[in-house]
Design a protein around this motif. Structure first.
Motif, PDB file in Angstrom:
ATOM      1  N   SER A 158      17.610  -3.387  32.487  1.00  0.00           N
ATOM      2  CA  SER A 158      17.867  -4.337  31.593  1.00  0.00           C
ATOM      3  C   SER A 158      19.222  -4.352  31.142  1.00  0.00           C
ATOM      4  O   SER A 158      19.643  -3.080  30.976  1.00  0.00           O
ATOM      5  CB  SER A 158      16.818  -4.279  30.264  1.00  0.00           C
ATOM      6  OG  SER A 158      17.539  -5.206  29.139  1.00  0.00           O
ATOM      7  N   PHE A 177      16.212  -6.697  37.644  1.00  0.00           N
ATOM      8  CA  PHE A 177      15.276  -5.556  38.215  1.00  0.00           C
ATOM      9  C   PHE A 177      15.725  -5.689  39.826  1.00  0.00           C
ATOM     10  O   PHE A 177      15.844  -6.913  40.397  1.00  0.00           O
ATOM     11  CB  PHE A 177      13.934  -5.754  38.142  1.00  0.00           C
ATOM     12  CG  PHE A 177      13.075  -4.907  38.958  1.00  0.00           C
ATOM     13  CD1 PHE A 177      13.069  -3.524  38.711  1.00  0.00           C
ATOM     14  CD2 PHE A 177      12.389  -5.540  40.401  1.00  0.00           C
ATOM     15  CE1 PHE A 177      12.413  -2.942  39.814  1.00  0.00           C
ATOM     16  CE2 PHE A 177      11.988  -4.735  40.864  1.00  0.00           C
ATOM     17  CZ  PHE A 177      11.592  -3.402  40.948  1.00  0.00           C
ATOM     18  N   CYS A 231      11.136  -1.843  31.568  1.00  0.00           N
ATOM     19  CA  CYS A 231      12.594  -2.702  32.083  1.00  0.00           C
ATOM     20  C   CYS A 231      13.655  -2.046  31.501  1.00  0.00           C
ATOM     21  O   CYS A 231      14.871  -2.302  32.012  1.00  0.00           O
ATOM     22  CB  CYS A 231      12.460  -4.329  31.599  1.00  0.00           C
ATOM     23  SG  CYS A 231      12.603  -4.487  29.769  1.00  0.00           S
ATOM     24  N   ASN A 241       9.096  -8.277  35.061  1.00  0.00           N
ATOM     25  CA  ASN A 241      10.208  -7.505  34.690  1.00  0.00           C
ATOM     26  C   ASN A 241      11.561  -8.294  34.386  1.00  0.00           C
ATOM     27  O   ASN A 241      11.335  -9.778  34.443  1.00  0.00           O
ATOM     28  CB  ASN A 241      10.577  -6.581  35.697  1.00  0.00           C
ATOM     29  CG  ASN A 241      11.162  -5.238  35.033  1.00  0.00           C
ATOM     30  OD1 ASN A 241      12.133  -5.070  34.537  1.00  0.00           O
ATOM     31  ND2 ASN A 241      10.215  -4.097  34.964  1.00  0.00           N
TER      32      ASN A 241
END
Length: 187
Positions: free
Chosen positions: A101, A140, A97, A136
């Protein structure tokens, strides 16, 4: 084969240590009957060299990964040996991620781990997975998956809060993406 998952380690993410915790969770989820597999190296199923992929431009990366032939064998963490990864009905894979993120650099498809997601997409495309789950961070860009798999799969997106799932190890909102192969009935 019912379940297949990838763990991630140094080979895919050179700057990170192998995440044994994540792989142990995947092995625990998939090892109840002994027929399921967890692959450590997500690139191992691609029959092209991924050496130096970090320097490829985005178009070259996408073309090379999505046109690569796919191997039927990979090293399996459940069985600790090369195993034939046969066609699966259900896949449960996460992917890094850090490129999406808020705690990372937010580089999205231009980040260093986008190749891992592409390798998973190549697996889905080659194996025609009937049902897939990908997890995720909520940041995302799901449209990336719609672009890469939308012709092959119906894509359903769920944002899960910790109170929705009742799991003590989930501390923040996550996105769960359900992929259903088009034209296939799931019994």
């Amino acid at each position: 084969t019912i379940c297949f998952s990838f763990g991630f380690g140094k080979h895919e993410l050179p700057d990170k240590d192998f995440d044994t915790g994540c792989c142990n969770v995947l092995k625990g989820m998939c090892s109840h009957s002994g027929n399921e597999h967890v692959g450590r190296n997500v690139f191992e199923h691609l029959l092209i060299s991924m050496q130096g992929y970090e320097s490829w431009d985005l178009d070259t990366l996408i073309t090379n990964v999505l046109t690569s032939p796919v191997s039927a064998t990979m090293h399996c963490l459940v069985h600790n040996m090369p195993c034939p990864f046969l066609r699966t009905d259900v896949d449960n894979s996460g992917f890094p991620c850090v490129d999406w993120s808020t705690a990372g650099k937010q580089l999205g498809v231009h980040g260093s781990t986008f190749a891992v997601l592409l390798a998973l997409v190549a697996w889905y495309r080659s194996q025609r997975i009937k049902v897939g789950f990908m997890e995720n961070v909520p940041e995302f860009e799901v449209d990336v998956l719609r672009h890469l798999l939308g012709d092959l799969c119906e894509i359903h997106v769920f944002y899960l809060k910790p109170e929705d799932v009742g799991r003590e190890d989930l501390h923040r909102v996550r996105v769960l993406i359900l992929l259903l192969l088009r034209g296939v009935s799931v019994d």
